[in-house]
Motif scaffolding. Sequence first.
Motif: not given
Length: 163
Positions: A39, A41, A101, A103
């Motif tokens: 993941e 960001i 941001p 993601r």
Amino acid sequence: MITPSFQHVSYPPTYLFLGVQMKVLLSSAQTGGQFTLIEGIMPPGGDGGLHVHANDDESMHMLEGELDVTIGENSFVLKPGETYLAPRGVPHRLRNLGSVPARSLLITTPGGFDEMISQAGFALDEGAVPGPAVPPTPEQIGHLLEVAARFGISVLAPPEPLP
């Protein structure tokens, strides 16, 4: 290649890599080398630099925010719900030109990108939130180039500050 076994990950390791928070959800070791799931960001102003992977394909699925993506001769804005594939050997670049941001879920096949991230990035404590994107220092770029080369990744143009 090791045969993968059942995995349940509660507290995945997290790194700061080129200003991007990278949480290794499934490592190469956990998948028997088949893939890595991360993941990511990327803060506003983030830039992954133009680079090419010699040994792995990169796929990304956008969850939140948007990224300006260039893969070979193709450029587009990756929006939530959209996915791309950047095959090995094709230069690509990701930049967050937005104000929020971005993601996403990143999958590299075969696995191993997590090992590069752990060597080129900085470990973050659980729950740590990185600040705004800051261009890497010349020393950080030198370290990145050295580590990336060991993993078959060539940096063609380093990250740049965005206007």
